[in-house]
Design a protein around this motif. Structure first.
Motif, PDB file in Angstrom:
ATOM      1  N   THR A   1       0.831  -1.202   0.000  1.00  0.00           N
ATOM      2  CA  THR A   1       0.000   0.000   0.000  1.00  0.00           C
ATOM      3  C   THR A   1       0.864   1.251   0.000  1.00  0.00           C
ATOM      4  O   THR A   1       0.718   2.111  -0.857  1.00  0.00           O
ATOM      5  CB  THR A   1      -0.950  -0.010   1.215  1.00  0.00           C
ATOM      6  OG1 THR A   1      -1.746  -1.201   1.166  1.00  0.00           O
ATOM      7  CG2 THR A   1      -1.844   1.206   1.226  1.00  0.00           C
ATOM      8  N   ILE A   2       1.776   1.346   0.952  1.00  0.00           N
ATOM      9  CA  ILE A   2       2.722   2.465   0.987  1.00  0.00           C
ATOM     10  C   ILE A   2       3.986   2.084   0.215  1.00  0.00           C
ATOM     11  O   ILE A   2       4.552   2.889  -0.516  1.00  0.00           O
ATOM     12  CB  ILE A   2       3.077   2.849   2.441  1.00  0.00           C
ATOM     13  CG1 ILE A   2       1.822   3.316   3.185  1.00  0.00           C
ATOM     14  CG2 ILE A   2       4.155   3.932   2.462  1.00  0.00           C
ATOM     15  CD1 ILE A   2       2.049   3.583   4.669  1.00  0.00           C
ATOM     16  N   VAL A   3       4.409   0.833   0.390  1.00  0.00           N
ATOM     17  CA  VAL A   3       5.587   0.312  -0.323  1.00  0.00           C
ATOM     18  C   VAL A   3       5.196  -0.965  -1.057  1.00  0.00           C
ATOM     19  O   VAL A   3       4.198  -1.608  -0.719  1.00  0.00           O
ATOM     20  CB  VAL A   3       6.770   0.026   0.641  1.00  0.00           C
ATOM     21  CG1 VAL A   3       7.245   1.289   1.326  1.00  0.00           C
ATOM     22  CG2 VAL A   3       6.400  -1.042   1.664  1.00  0.00           C
ATOM     23  N   GLU A   4       5.969  -1.328  -2.066  1.00  0.00           N
ATOM     24  CA  GLU A   4       5.736  -2.565  -2.801  1.00  0.00           C
ATOM     25  C   GLU A   4       5.922  -3.758  -1.864  1.00  0.00           C
ATOM     26  O   GLU A   4       6.686  -3.695  -0.907  1.00  0.00           O
ATOM     27  CB  GLU A   4       6.713  -2.673  -3.968  1.00  0.00           C
ATOM     28  CG  GLU A   4       6.523  -1.607  -5.016  1.00  0.00           C
ATOM     29  CD  GLU A   4       7.590  -1.653  -6.098  1.00  0.00           C
ATOM     30  OE1 GLU A   4       8.571  -2.429  -5.960  1.00  0.00           O
ATOM     31  OE2 GLU A   4       7.448  -0.904  -7.077  1.00  0.00           O
ATOM     32  N   HIS A   5       5.254  -4.865  -2.174  1.00  0.00           N
ATOM     33  CA  HIS A   5       5.389  -6.089  -1.377  1.00  0.00           C
ATOM     34  C   HIS A   5       6.801  -6.645  -1.489  1.00  0.00           C
ATOM     35  O   HIS A   5       7.251  -6.988  -2.577  1.00  0.00           O
ATOM     36  CB  HIS A   5       4.410  -7.165  -1.852  1.00  0.00           C
ATOM     37  CG  HIS A   5       3.072  -7.068  -1.226  1.00  0.00           C
ATOM     38  ND1 HIS A   5       2.827  -7.367   0.075  1.00  0.00           N
ATOM     39  CD2 HIS A   5       1.889  -6.682  -1.741  1.00  0.00           C
ATOM     40  CE1 HIS A   5       1.563  -7.184   0.355  1.00  0.00           C
ATOM     41  NE2 HIS A   5       0.960  -6.754  -0.743  1.00  0.00           N
ATOM     42  N   ARG A   6       7.509  -6.706  -0.391  1.00  0.00           N
ATOM     43  CA  ARG A   6       8.818  -7.360  -0.316  1.00  0.00           C
ATOM     44  C   ARG A   6       8.987  -7.963   1.085  1.00  0.00           C
ATOM     45  O   ARG A   6      10.093  -8.208   1.526  1.00  0.00           O
ATOM     46  CB  ARG A   6       9.969  -6.364  -0.575  1.00  0.00           C
ATOM     47  CG  ARG A   6       9.991  -5.774  -1.963  1.00  0.00           C
ATOM     48  CD  ARG A   6      10.366  -6.812  -3.017  1.00  0.00           C
ATOM     49  NE  ARG A   6      10.462  -6.201  -4.326  1.00  0.00           N
ATOM     50  CZ  ARG A   6       9.475  -6.146  -5.206  1.00  0.00           C
ATOM     51  NH1 ARG A   6       8.317  -6.660  -4.927  1.00  0.00           N
ATOM     52  NH2 ARG A   6       9.639  -5.586  -6.375  1.00  0.00           N
ATOM     53  N   TYR A   7       7.869  -8.117   1.802  1.00  0.00           N
ATOM     54  CA  TYR A   7       7.885  -8.595   3.181  1.00  0.00           C
ATOM     55  C   TYR A   7       8.759  -9.827   3.312  1.00  0.00           C
ATOM     56  O   TYR A   7       8.669 -10.710   2.472  1.00  0.00           O
ATOM     57  CB  TYR A   7       6.452  -8.906   3.631  1.00  0.00           C
ATOM     58  CG  TYR A   7       6.334  -9.294   5.076  1.00  0.00           C
ATOM     59  CD1 TYR A   7       6.175  -8.332   6.057  1.00  0.00           C
ATOM     60  CD2 TYR A   7       6.390 -10.622   5.462  1.00  0.00           C
ATOM     61  CE1 TYR A   7       6.063  -8.680   7.385  1.00  0.00           C
ATOM     62  CE2 TYR A   7       6.287 -10.984   6.787  1.00  0.00           C
ATOM     63  CZ  TYR A   7       6.119 -10.016   7.745  1.00  0.00           C
ATOM     64  OH  TYR A   7       6.028 -10.363   9.059  1.00  0.00           O
ATOM     65  N   PRO A   8       9.642  -9.938   4.273  1.00  0.00           N
ATOM     66  CA  PRO A   8       9.815  -9.070   5.437  1.00  0.00           C
ATOM     67  C   PRO A   8      10.697  -7.844   5.168  1.00  0.00           C
ATOM     68  O   PRO A   8      10.859  -7.000   6.025  1.00  0.00           O
ATOM     69  CB  PRO A   8      10.453  -9.979   6.470  1.00  0.00           C
ATOM     70  CG  PRO A   8      11.270 -10.939   5.670  1.00  0.00           C
ATOM     71  CD  PRO A   8      10.484 -11.147   4.392  1.00  0.00           C
ATOM     72  N   GLU A   9      11.258  -7.766   3.952  1.00  0.00           N
ATOM     73  CA  GLU A   9      12.028  -6.569   3.597  1.00  0.00           C
ATOM     74  C   GLU A   9      11.049  -5.420   3.348  1.00  0.00           C
ATOM     75  O   GLU A   9       9.844  -5.620   3.322  1.00  0.00           O
ATOM     76  CB  GLU A   9      12.860  -6.825   2.336  1.00  0.00           C
ATOM     77  CG  GLU A   9      13.806  -8.013   2.439  1.00  0.00           C
ATOM     78  CD  GLU A   9      14.841  -7.863   3.533  1.00  0.00           C
ATOM     79  OE1 GLU A   9      15.350  -6.740   3.700  1.00  0.00           O
ATOM     80  OE2 GLU A   9      15.138  -8.855   4.208  1.00  0.00           O
TER      81      GLU A   9
END
Length: 146
Positions: A10-18
């Motif tokens: 939403t605020i940042v692209e999906h890179r979870y956990p990064e």
């Protein structure tokens, strides 16, 4: 308004956990909403160090939230039976029905107190004016029709 905002996707692209790259215009829009006196709550699955990293990223980009994963900053968390369901007027999340609109549209919806449907209708009206080649392949009429 009280607005709950997701972080990853939403605020940042999906890179979870990064932490992914910023989604265009996310921080600028959030700053405008804060300046207009909306209360923003960061509403994320992140906890512990991962949450601290997200909060640090937001702070570095000039975003300070009213609360994080709770309705207000002073709220006491209770381990048993605690629900993270927030009492927000609006939720901004990439996982909502229809996905995440462009941040410019999100801002206009909030600022102008408008529903999403007129923006969809406007986009569909624009698309209907294009030829089949333009809609499918991005090929303009003027390129082949003189």
């Amino acid at each position: 308004m009280i607005i709950a905002v997701d972080f990853d996707g939403t605020i940042v692209e999906h890179r979870y956990p990064e932490i992914g790259k910023e989604i265009p215009f996310a921080t600028e829009t959030l700053k405008l909403l804060i300046a207009e006196k909306h209360k923003l709550i960061l509403w994320t699955v992140r906890e512990g160090e991962l949450l601290d990293n997200a909060l640090d990223w937001c702070h570095e980009h000039g975003i300070e939230f009213y609360a994080v994963n709770q309705d207000y900053p002073e709220e006491k968390k209770v381990d048993k039976g605690f629900s993270r369901k927030l009492k927000a007027d609006l939720f901004i999340d990439d996982r909502n029905l229809g996905g995440l609109p462009h941040w410019g549209i999100i801002y206009r919806m909030i600022h102008e107190n408008r529903a999403y449907e007129p923006f969809v209708a406007q986009r569909q009206s624009y698309a209907a004016k294009k030829s089949w080649l333009e809609r499918c392949f991005g090929i303009g009429r003027n390129r082949y029709h003189r």
